[in-house]
Design an enzyme around this catalytic site. Structure first.
Site, PDB file in Angstrom:
ATOM      1  N   LYS A 124     -38.545 -26.164  40.653  1.00 47.50           N
ATOM      2  CA  LYS A 124     -37.353 -25.792  39.897  1.00 47.50           C
ATOM      3  C   LYS A 124     -36.836 -24.424  40.347  1.00 47.50           C
ATOM      4  O   LYS A 124     -37.607 -23.493  40.547  1.00 47.50           O
ATOM      5  CB  LYS A 124     -37.659 -25.779  38.400  1.00 47.50           C
ATOM      6  N   THR A 168     -32.132 -20.338  26.408  1.00 52.50           N
ATOM      7  CA  THR A 168     -32.807 -21.258  27.330  1.00 52.50           C
ATOM      8  C   THR A 168     -34.234 -21.576  26.889  1.00 52.50           C
ATOM      9  O   THR A 168     -35.050 -22.042  27.684  1.00 52.50           O
ATOM     10  CB  THR A 168     -32.841 -20.648  28.738  1.00 52.50           C
ATOM     11  N   GLY A 228     -37.262 -23.395  25.889  1.00 51.02           N
ATOM     12  CA  GLY A 228     -37.694 -24.792  25.968  1.00 51.02           C
ATOM     13  C   GLY A 228     -37.067 -25.617  27.069  1.00 51.02           C
ATOM     14  O   GLY A 228     -37.195 -26.849  27.064  1.00 51.02           O
ATOM     15  N   THR A 229     -36.426 -24.984  28.048  1.00 46.87           N
ATOM     16  CA  THR A 229     -35.788 -25.768  29.111  1.00 46.87           C
ATOM     17  C   THR A 229     -36.801 -26.579  29.915  1.00 46.87           C
ATOM     18  O   THR A 229     -36.556 -27.740  30.255  1.00 46.87           O
ATOM     19  CB  THR A 229     -34.983 -24.854  30.058  1.00 46.87           C
ATOM     20  N   GLY A 230     -37.941 -25.967  30.233  1.00 47.69           N
ATOM     21  CA  GLY A 230     -38.945 -26.674  31.023  1.00 47.69           C
ATOM     22  C   GLY A 230     -39.551 -27.849  30.277  1.00 47.69           C
ATOM     23  O   GLY A 230     -39.744 -28.934  30.846  1.00 47.69           O
ATOM     24  N   CYS A 231     -39.848 -27.644  29.008  1.00 43.58           N
ATOM     25  CA  CYS A 231     -40.376 -28.731  28.173  1.00 43.58           C
ATOM     26  C   CYS A 231     -39.387 -29.888  28.115  1.00 43.58           C
ATOM     27  O   CYS A 231     -39.756 -31.067  28.234  1.00 43.58           O
ATOM     28  CB  CYS A 231     -40.636 -28.226  26.752  1.00 43.58           C
TER      29      CYS A 231
END
Length: 270
Positions: A178, A210, A212-215
């Site tokens: 990412k 932003t 929690g974007t990865g979750c």
């Protein structure tokens, strides 16, 4: 009526913007049935994490057993796991139940900057979970740790692709590198297990919210895999969902706020 079922194995987030709460919201919004096994309780908000209490290994194992013995998931997302012993429990259960479409988000540092994993757990993550994964989804700092390189080396897209390719060969899983930490763009690179490279142009949304974007991205990928999408298409669709959730402009909390996971949900009950 039967929906594809997806299991998230991750930590809880008090404010619901990340962790299992974000995962379940994402799964609902992406048309699958979400289930959870909680690895840890966290006391956190948009300004940071103040406390973490891990599940016991025995209880985490029983959570996973309860799910697989009744509603077998079509995909599994693994998020925050902070200790080596819990990682071992997860890996043993996923192997025992021959879990399909495993998406591992190697959560090491929260968006707020809080450290979320023990140092001895990183090697356990790499040795036991990555080989079971269909795809892992590291951001630039996480990829640097996994590959043992300086994060500055990954600012160059070609270098990021080369490092992701090395990691993919080492663990036998696809790697979604990412690029959200790159100030210039939000482009991502997917390295498939057959060596094929897929690049995704990302729209950088100007927002501080932003959390929690990865979750959210990893859960959307797992949801799409559960629905039968090929991995490259699953990633593309998941990125579009995250972009929409960021673009909705939700603004809550005093710090790095959550996204609007339900931006596309239309219902007479909303």
């Amino acid at each position: 009526m039967v929906l594809p079922a997806v299991l998230t194995i991750a930590g809880s987030d008090s404010i619901g913007g990340a962790g299992i709460q974000a995962d379940l919201k994402t799964m609902l919004a992406n048309g699958v049935y979400g289930m959870s096994a909680v690895t840890a309780l966290t006391a956190q908000n948009t300004t940071g994490v103040t406390a973490v209490m891990n599940a016991t290994p025995d209880f985490l194992g029983q959570e996973i057993d309860a799910v697989f013995s009744d509603i077998s998931p079509a995909a599994v997302k693994v998020g925050m796991v902070s200790s080596a012993v819990l990682i071992s429990v997860i890996a043993e259960r996923l192997a025992r139940y021959e879990a399909k479409n495993v998406v591992v988000d190697p959560v090491m540092v929260a968006t707020s900057g809080a450290h979320l994993i023990d140092d001895d757990a990183i090697s356990s993550l790499e040795e036991k979970l990555f080989p079971l994964a269909t795809v892992i989804t590291p951001n630039m700092p996480e990829l640097a740790v996994i590959a043992g390189v300086n994060e500055d080396e990954l600012r160059d897209a070609a270098a990021r692709e080369r490092v992701a390719h090395d990691v993919s060969r080492r663990y036998g899983c696809a790697v979604l590198a990412k690029g959200g930490h790159d100030a210039r763009n939000a482009d991502d690179t997917l390295v498939m297990t057959d060596g094929r490279i897929v690049s995704y142009k990302g729209e950088r949304i100007e927002t501080k919210n932003t959390h929690g974007t990865g979750c959210t991205l990893s859960s959307a990928i797992a949801s799409n895999l559960a629905k039968g999408m090929a991995l490259d298409a699953a990633v593309e669709r998941a990125k579009a969902y995250v972009t929409g959730a960021l673009s909705a402009g939700l603004d809550m909390g005093r710090g790095c706020g959550p996204m609007h996971h339900g931006f596309d949900v239309k219902s007479e009950f909303v």
